[in-house]
Design a protein around this motif. Structure first.
Motif, PDB file in Angstrom:
ATOM      1  N   LYS A  58       3.031  -3.594   6.086  1.00  0.00           N
ATOM      2  CA  LYS A  58       2.878  -3.290   7.510  1.00  0.00           C
ATOM      3  C   LYS A  58       3.069  -4.537   8.365  1.00  0.00           C
ATOM      4  O   LYS A  58       3.781  -4.520   9.366  1.00  0.00           O
ATOM      5  N   ARG A  59       2.445  -5.638   7.953  1.00  0.00           N
ATOM      6  CA  ARG A  59       2.612  -6.886   8.703  1.00  0.00           C
ATOM      7  C   ARG A  59       4.031  -7.407   8.588  1.00  0.00           C
ATOM      8  O   ARG A  59       4.655  -7.808   9.581  1.00  0.00           O
ATOM      9  N   ASP A  60       4.553  -7.407   7.360  1.00  0.00           N
ATOM     10  CA  ASP A  60       5.872  -7.990   7.115  1.00  0.00           C
ATOM     11  C   ASP A  60       6.990  -7.205   7.777  1.00  0.00           C
ATOM     12  O   ASP A  60       8.046  -7.765   8.091  1.00  0.00           O
TER      13      ASP A  60
ATOM     14  N   SER B  15       3.983  -2.235  13.452  1.00  0.00           N
ATOM     15  CA  SER B  15       3.244  -3.147  12.563  1.00  0.00           C
ATOM     16  C   SER B  15       1.921  -3.597  13.173  1.00  0.00           C
ATOM     17  O   SER B  15       1.009  -4.002  12.443  1.00  0.00           O
TER      18      SER B  15
ATOM     19  N   TRP C 126      10.472  -1.365   2.254  1.00  0.00           N
ATOM     20  CA  TRP C 126       9.203  -1.868   2.785  1.00  0.00           C
ATOM     21  C   TRP C 126       8.131  -1.974   1.700  1.00  0.00           C
ATOM     22  O   TRP C 126       7.236  -2.812   1.797  1.00  0.00           O
ATOM     23  N   ASN C 127       8.214  -1.153   0.671  1.00  0.00           N
ATOM     24  CA  ASN C 127       7.207  -1.183  -0.401  1.00  0.00           C
ATOM     25  C   ASN C 127       7.262  -2.465  -1.216  1.00  0.00           C
ATOM     26  O   ASN C 127       6.292  -2.807  -1.906  1.00  0.00           O
TER      27      ASN C 127
ATOM     28  N   ARG D 271       5.274  -8.073   0.524  1.00  0.00           N
ATOM     29  CA  ARG D 271       3.937  -8.434   0.053  1.00  0.00           C
ATOM     30  C   ARG D 271       2.842  -7.780   0.887  1.00  0.00           C
ATOM     31  O   ARG D 271       1.831  -7.327   0.359  1.00  0.00           O
ATOM     32  N   GLN D 272       3.029  -7.743   2.184  1.00  0.00           N
ATOM     33  CA  GLN D 272       2.110  -7.034   3.075  1.00  0.00           C
ATOM     34  C   GLN D 272       2.967  -6.136   3.975  1.00  0.00           C
ATOM     35  O   GLN D 272       3.324  -6.530   5.085  1.00  0.00           O
TER      36      GLN D 272
END
Length: 230
Positions: free
Chosen positions: A91-93, A166, A84-85, A88-89
């Protein structure tokens, strides 16, 4: 149409089941790649090759056991790894990556529904081909509709749980994420008590209703789910 034998039922269920779980996981990896994380791609998981996604328990033992107990196949593949890190975004992604799986199941349900339609059109001249196409198409529609509905349940680690995470503010998202340790137990309890089916079948029915040849699919579902004849 009379009931199917065990061999016939396995023949129409196995291929749709393999594709349903394989494409579902590949879609997660594909979306993660588009959003900045290439972990799945580097591990060879952004592929339609089922061997890359097979989980001995979830892809083989559970579907066979579920079929013998209920007459319907259900299972899962190895989860696609996502860092997840790297998104690009993040939480949203996370929500977009999660939605890619059920979205793939909806697309596959549409493709299988078109197969049902094609099978019906070919019945007059090629009944030997039309009937198997229709029955496998119905199995494909049902399996993908069920997997889509199940994965949209707002319970982590299901895809719906990822989407909820998210969308929540950071503090509430962290609290919600603690449910993940108990998510599978919650789903099992809901399954045993009948709550899961009560919640899933309306969405499954709605999904089938919006697809091509929905009336024919609805008529043939009892045929593919009926007990196998000897």
């Amino acid at each position: 149409m009379e009931g199917l034998s065990l061999i016939q039922k396995l023949a129409i269920f196995v291929l749709p089941m393999i594709f349903a779980i394989t494409v579902h996981e590949a879609a997660h990896g594909w979306m993660a790649k588009r959003l900045g994380d290439k972990t799945a791609e580097m591990l060879g998981r952004v592929t339609l090759n089922p061997i890359k996604h097979i989980d001995p328990v979830g892809t083989i033992l559970v579907p066979l056991g579920a079929y013998l107990l209920t007459g319907f196949m259900f299972g899962w593949a190895k989860p696609v790894p996502v860092n997840w890190n790297n998104l690009r975004q993040p939480k949203r992604d996370m929500g977009l990556v999660a939605l890619a799986g059920p979205g793939a199941n909806l697309l596959m349900a549409l493709i299988w529904a078109m197969m049902v339609y094609a099978g019906a059109l070919s019945l007059q001249h090629f009944e030997w081909l039309g009937v198997p196409l229709m029955l496998m198409g119905v199995a494909g529609v049902l399996i993908n509709a069920v997997l889509m509905a199940l994965n949209l349940m707002p319970i982590p680690p299901l895809d719906g749980g990822r989407v909820v995470y998210s969308l929540l503010p950071p503090k509430q998202a962290q609290i919600f994420s603690r449910l993940e340790a108990y998510g599978l137990f919650i789903v099992l309890i809901m399954l045993v008590t009948g709550v899961l089916g009560f919640l899933l079948w309306p969405l499954v029915g709605l999904t089938i209703k919006i697809l091509p040849a929905s009336d024919l699919v609805t008529q043939l579902i009892p045929v593919i789910l009926s007990p196998a004849r000897s």
